[in-house]
Write a protein that holds these residues in place. Sequence first.
Motif, PDB file in Angstrom:
ATOM      1  N   LEU A   1       0.793  -1.346   0.082  1.00 45.01           N
ATOM      2  CA  LEU A   1      -0.209  -0.185  -0.136  1.00 45.01           C
ATOM      3  C   LEU A   1       0.589   1.347  -0.025  1.00 45.01           C
ATOM      4  O   LEU A   1       1.055   1.832   1.075  1.00 45.01           O
ATOM      5  CB  LEU A   1      -0.922  -0.042   1.327  1.00 45.01           C
ATOM      6  CG  LEU A   1      -2.014  -1.061   1.236  1.00 45.01           C
ATOM      7  CD1 LEU A   1      -2.714  -1.228   2.631  1.00 45.01           C
ATOM      8  CD2 LEU A   1      -2.767  -1.187  -0.010  1.00 45.01           C
ATOM      9  N   ASN A   2       1.396   1.752  -1.338  1.00 44.10           N
ATOM     10  CA  ASN A   2       2.289   2.655  -1.229  1.00 44.10           C
ATOM     11  C   ASN A   2       1.885   3.440  -2.434  1.00 44.10           C
ATOM     12  O   ASN A   2       1.786   3.050  -3.631  1.00 44.10           O
ATOM     13  CB  ASN A   2       3.615   2.183  -1.421  1.00 44.10           C
ATOM     14  CG  ASN A   2       4.791   3.249  -1.579  1.00 44.10           C
ATOM     15  OD1 ASN A   2       4.500   4.150  -2.149  1.00 44.10           O
ATOM     16  ND2 ASN A   2       5.695   3.085  -0.751  1.00 44.10           N
ATOM     17  N   ALA A   3       1.713   4.902  -2.447  1.00 46.05           N
ATOM     18  CA  ALA A   3       1.237   5.585  -3.660  1.00 46.05           C
ATOM     19  C   ALA A   3       2.223   5.779  -4.773  1.00 46.05           C
ATOM     20  O   ALA A   3       1.736   5.643  -5.992  1.00 46.05           O
ATOM     21  CB  ALA A   3       0.733   6.907  -2.990  1.00 46.05           C
ATOM     22  N   ASN A   4       3.410   5.524  -4.284  1.00 48.08           N
ATOM     23  CA  ASN A   4       4.524   5.733  -5.385  1.00 48.08           C
ATOM     24  C   ASN A   4       4.357   4.477  -6.088  1.00 48.08           C
ATOM     25  O   ASN A   4       4.610   4.334  -7.225  1.00 48.08           O
ATOM     26  CB  ASN A   4       5.849   5.761  -4.812  1.00 48.08           C
ATOM     27  CG  ASN A   4       6.006   6.965  -4.065  1.00 48.08           C
ATOM     28  OD1 ASN A   4       5.424   8.060  -4.675  1.00 48.08           O
ATOM     29  ND2 ASN A   4       6.980   7.090  -3.194  1.00 48.08           N
ATOM     30  N   ASN A   5       4.100   3.177  -5.711  1.00 54.90           N
ATOM     31  CA  ASN A   5       4.157   2.038  -6.234  1.00 54.90           C
ATOM     32  C   ASN A   5       2.981   1.885  -7.433  1.00 54.90           C
ATOM     33  O   ASN A   5       2.973   1.644  -8.344  1.00 54.90           O
ATOM     34  CB  ASN A   5       3.821   0.810  -5.495  1.00 54.90           C
ATOM     35  CG  ASN A   5       5.088   0.336  -4.853  1.00 54.90           C
ATOM     36  OD1 ASN A   5       5.978   0.851  -4.862  1.00 54.90           O
ATOM     37  ND2 ASN A   5       4.880  -0.404  -3.866  1.00 54.90           N
ATOM     38  N   SER A   6       1.831   2.618  -6.811  1.00 55.05           N
ATOM     39  CA  SER A   6       0.733   2.660  -8.066  1.00 55.05           C
ATOM     40  C   SER A   6       1.004   3.665  -9.171  1.00 55.05           C
ATOM     41  O   SER A   6       0.673   3.307 -10.294  1.00 55.05           O
ATOM     42  CB  SER A   6      -0.627   3.048  -7.346  1.00 55.05           C
ATOM     43  OG  SER A   6      -0.590   4.273  -6.724  1.00 55.05           O
ATOM     44  N   GLU A   7       1.820   4.666  -8.783  1.00 55.21           N
ATOM     45  CA  GLU A   7       1.995   5.495  -9.885  1.00 55.21           C
ATOM     46  C   GLU A   7       3.120   4.732 -10.944  1.00 55.21           C
ATOM     47  O   GLU A   7       2.989   4.925 -12.122  1.00 55.21           O
ATOM     48  CB  GLU A   7       2.756   6.623  -9.339  1.00 55.21           C
ATOM     49  CG  GLU A   7       1.602   7.689  -8.620  1.00 55.21           C
ATOM     50  CD  GLU A   7       2.261   8.955  -7.673  1.00 55.21           C
ATOM     51  OE1 GLU A   7       3.395   8.996  -7.754  1.00 55.21           O
ATOM     52  OE2 GLU A   7       1.625   9.684  -7.077  1.00 55.21           O
ATOM     53  N   ASN A   8       3.963   4.244 -10.187  1.00 54.07           N
ATOM     54  CA  ASN A   8       4.976   3.700 -10.989  1.00 54.07           C
ATOM     55  C   ASN A   8       4.170   2.404 -11.949  1.00 54.07           C
ATOM     56  O   ASN A   8       4.629   2.246 -12.942  1.00 54.07           O
ATOM     57  CB  ASN A   8       5.956   2.753 -10.185  1.00 54.07           C
ATOM     58  CG  ASN A   8       6.911   3.754  -9.340  1.00 54.07           C
ATOM     59  OD1 ASN A   8       6.896   5.056 -10.107  1.00 54.07           O
ATOM     60  ND2 ASN A   8       7.488   3.492  -8.495  1.00 54.07           N
ATOM     61  N   LEU A   9       3.443   1.676 -11.328  1.00 53.60           N
ATOM     62  CA  LEU A   9       2.626   0.634 -11.995  1.00 53.60           C
ATOM     63  C   LEU A   9       2.049   1.315 -13.460  1.00 53.60           C
ATOM     64  O   LEU A   9       2.008   0.825 -14.278  1.00 53.60           O
ATOM     65  CB  LEU A   9       1.674  -0.189 -11.059  1.00 53.60           C
ATOM     66  CG  LEU A   9       0.761  -1.222 -11.757  1.00 53.60           C
ATOM     67  CD1 LEU A   9       1.949  -2.169 -12.135  1.00 53.60           C
ATOM     68  CD2 LEU A   9      -0.009  -1.611 -10.822  1.00 53.60           C
ATOM     69  N   GLU A  10       1.276   2.437 -13.154  1.00 45.66           N
ATOM     70  CA  GLU A  10       0.483   2.904 -14.137  1.00 45.66           C
ATOM     71  C   GLU A  10       1.523   3.202 -15.312  1.00 45.66           C
ATOM     72  O   GLU A  10       1.348   3.292 -16.471  1.00 45.66           O
ATOM     73  CB  GLU A  10      -0.085   4.155 -13.689  1.00 45.66           C
ATOM     74  CG  GLU A  10      -1.479   3.922 -12.979  1.00 45.66           C
ATOM     75  CD  GLU A  10      -2.499   2.989 -13.689  1.00 45.66           C
ATOM     76  OE1 GLU A  10      -2.502   2.925 -15.016  1.00 45.66           O
ATOM     77  OE2 GLU A  10      -3.171   2.321 -13.045  1.00 45.66           O
ATOM     78  N   SER A  11       2.688   3.778 -14.784  1.00 47.89           N
ATOM     79  CA  SER A  11       3.749   4.284 -16.086  1.00 47.89           C
ATOM     80  C   SER A  11       4.367   3.133 -16.531  1.00 47.89           C
ATOM     81  O   SER A  11       4.908   3.023 -17.767  1.00 47.89           O
ATOM     82  CB  SER A  11       4.714   5.022 -15.180  1.00 47.89           C
ATOM     83  OG  SER A  11       5.706   4.044 -14.524  1.00 47.89           O
ATOM     84  N   GLN A  12       4.083   1.777 -16.085  1.00 43.60           N
ATOM     85  CA  GLN A  12       4.617   0.548 -16.649  1.00 43.60           C
ATOM     86  C   GLN A  12       3.655  -0.251 -17.443  1.00 43.60           C
ATOM     87  O   GLN A  12       4.026  -0.570 -18.471  1.00 43.60           O
ATOM     88  CB  GLN A  12       5.019  -0.450 -15.693  1.00 43.60           C
ATOM     89  CG  GLN A  12       6.295   0.137 -14.630  1.00 43.60           C
ATOM     90  CD  GLN A  12       6.712  -0.945 -13.647  1.00 43.60           C
ATOM     91  OE1 GLN A  12       5.942  -1.818 -13.301  1.00 43.60           O
ATOM     92  NE2 GLN A  12       7.247  -0.486 -12.837  1.00 43.60           N
ATOM     93  N   VAL A  13       2.403  -0.040 -17.152  1.00 43.47           N
ATOM     94  CA  VAL A  13       1.241  -0.863 -17.651  1.00 43.47           C
ATOM     95  C   VAL A  13       0.674   0.084 -18.965  1.00 43.47           C
ATOM     96  O   VAL A  13      -0.060   1.063 -18.334  1.00 43.47           O
ATOM     97  CB  VAL A  13       0.249  -1.323 -16.968  1.00 43.47           C
ATOM     98  CG1 VAL A  13      -0.916  -2.170 -17.722  1.00 43.47           C
ATOM     99  CG2 VAL A  13       0.759  -2.465 -15.736  1.00 43.47           C
ATOM    100  N   THR A  14       0.895  -0.386 -20.315  1.00 45.82           N
ATOM    101  CA  THR A  14       0.149   0.443 -21.020  1.00 45.82           C
ATOM    102  C   THR A  14      -0.909  -0.330 -22.055  1.00 45.82           C
ATOM    103  O   THR A  14      -1.057  -0.026 -22.959  1.00 45.82           O
ATOM    104  CB  THR A  14       1.186   0.983 -22.043  1.00 45.82           C
ATOM    105  OG1 THR A  14       2.131  -0.233 -22.514  1.00 45.82           O
ATOM    106  CG2 THR A  14       2.410   1.952 -21.431  1.00 45.82           C
ATOM    107  N   SER A  15      -1.219  -1.267 -21.503  1.00 43.00           N
ATOM    108  CA  SER A  15      -2.096  -2.288 -22.231  1.00 43.00           C
ATOM    109  C   SER A  15      -3.246  -3.023 -21.218  1.00 43.00           C
ATOM    110  O   SER A  15      -2.791  -3.202 -20.281  1.00 43.00           O
ATOM    111  CB  SER A  15      -1.569  -3.317 -23.199  1.00 43.00           C
ATOM    112  OG  SER A  15      -2.709  -4.220 -23.778  1.00 43.00           O
TER     113      SER A  15
END
Length: 757
Positions: free
Chosen positions: A552-566
């Motif tokens: 539960l880390n806000a940075n993790n969710s932001e990083n995930l959105e930058s990784q997943v593009t499909s």
Amino acid sequence: MFGKASSSQLSVSLGGSGALSHVYIQHPPLRCSIPGSKGLFYDDGNKLILSPTSNQVFSWKTVPFASHVAPTSDSISEGPVLSIRYSLDSKLLAIQRSNHEIQFWNRETGETFSQRCKSETESILGFFWTDCPKCDIVFVKTSGMDLFSYDSEIKSLHLVETKKMNVSWYVYTHESRLILLASGMQCKSFTGFQLSSAGIIRLPKFEMAMAKSEANNKPVLAAEDVHIITVYGRIYCLQVDKVAMLLHSYRFYRDAVVQQGSLPIYSNKIAISVVDNVLLVHQVDAKVVILYDIFADSRAPISAPLPLLLRGFPRASSSSYRTGNKDTDGSEANDISDHETIIYGDNWIFLVPDLICDVAKRLLWKIHLDLEAISASSSEVPSVLEFLQRRKLEANKAKQLCLGIVRTVILERRPVSMVTRAIDVLVTSYSNSIKTGSYFKGIKAEKPPTSDVSNVNPPTSVVDESIRREDALGKSIKHGSASGVENESLNRSPAFSVSDSEENVSFENSNHLRSLGAKADRENFKVAESSQSEVQKLSLQSQLLGPSNSPLNANNSENLESQVTSAAISPDEMYSCVFASVEEEMAGDPAYFVTIVIEFLRSANVERIKVHPNIYVLTVQLLARHERYAELGLFIINKILEPSKEVALQLLESGRQNIQTRKLGLDMLRQLSLHHDYVLLLVQDGYYLEALRYARKNKVTTVRPSLFLEAAFASTDPQHLAAVLRFFSDFIPGFKNTADHSAYCRILNEMDSSITT
């Protein structure tokens, strides 16, 4: 270019996600307040907000959008500023000083030079830099266009070509590299040029439709009523007809401009945004925004009109409303009120694609879609899934919403036909993403930009060019500017990194009236050269990145959105995130759930997608648990369940209560040539002599002799034990010298002695 909004201003609640809205701006904004600023300008070619003072120009990067980005600065001389832009290589800075002169700075040497109109009777309406091989910069004048190239040796501009025509105003977007020049008494006649890295294309002249209000009153088309947008790689022009209250849409082809239809509008003041290929039509007077997804050329809105919401405002109470009719001045104009902010205020300028600039308070906002609210607003599940599968900016969120929707409709036992259509949408989307390669790109982390913040460099970041469709606007943000408009890149220059085929925008001939996005997909419609095991491995990685397994880390969710593009969902994800969880929660007769799984297998078979054996195993478990062995046998015989080791072992496990099912498992092992497993199971079932014959016939030497000997000893039949000993002594070299041979010979002698006595 953009006129003022309605004088009636509404201060909306600064609430969280509880407010009803599909579109929102997120607090905090980017603050662009500089003492002595002469205004804000948008450099669409480099995606910069520029704020010139008497001796400096400050710039903020808008890609990636960050509220606390520090500005960089360059020194300039004092003078009026009508428009300002950096060259695409960031080496030059151009400032329009008057209607007749543009001044240039060499950032490396500090040297300056100016370029003036040859005739005092013509005026410069604006200018823009281009990556066209023929020229570096274009002056748009009332008499036409001048195309210049920059000579670095003599440090001056060289006139390449002049295109003569009468021009009242123009619209330009850097994304499309398209300029539209308006002329005529009503300014409804247009000449278009595309100046891209591929060269210069002249479009056929065309006229925009305008309704007449009165017999002798002909309305004049204004620059703020024309917008160039790029959606799914297609170039459109949107024109506001205030008399007919319609928003006309035009599609550009290499040899034709075709009107695509019209959308109703409910406000005299219209603003346009594009977020993740979704068209946002802001009805400024009505204070609402309407969303359209024109991928399938649909004219129906995605959902009902709802207001624009401000989220994340740091205050305890978030429900104050008020109206006001006067602008804020002084120092208060540069800050957001602690209690409220004015939505669709007089000083709001909409920058296509997804930015809003408050020129009075010097604030820049980024527009976002609330995918969760949009998906919850419609009961048409297949349509919602299609919409979510096309999203890229928040691909991971779209994927999780799709998984949740499918889980819900199955648990609610919705009609099989509806669930089948939903599954077909997901399977087809995954198949297309594999063929175009976007699925593989979507699960790899993107690299952050490496450009030095001390330089005003064009945003060539892979992250932002490939993930976000950050169109740009190419005009002064000042109200009085006569410059043209709009956004970012159509035939992308090499300076921009492209991650998807639909990012490439170019004109096609009108006899191929099909979407450019579909054309790009067709050209790239090749199956990625990767094994299915790699697909499963990458799919597993994407599952591990999912929110259920993330801290539960806000940075993790932001990083995930930058990784997943499909947002595509693999069969592995369907099993682990949908079928496995639904199977645990669903009780009663499994007929419905089995039907859904079979429909998924059918859809996967149509798209020729390999399904993980876990799904087949789940089907076997469901049918065996409810003693539906006859159906299970038919599924196996008719190859509805693909043979695999996992399925065979599950059949053997489930066949403990049904001998015929266990036989199906043994037969499957034999068909798959899994000789070791087949022999081992025969021994475990007590058929050790049959196992010996099978092992000899198929040359199976991997099963330990002790297993056969133990089984023969357990039968208490000395003849069988003697036969097994003789078999291994004859066919396994050196077996007579092993401990097993000695031990079981002694046991055999003891058994013979006991029988004799």
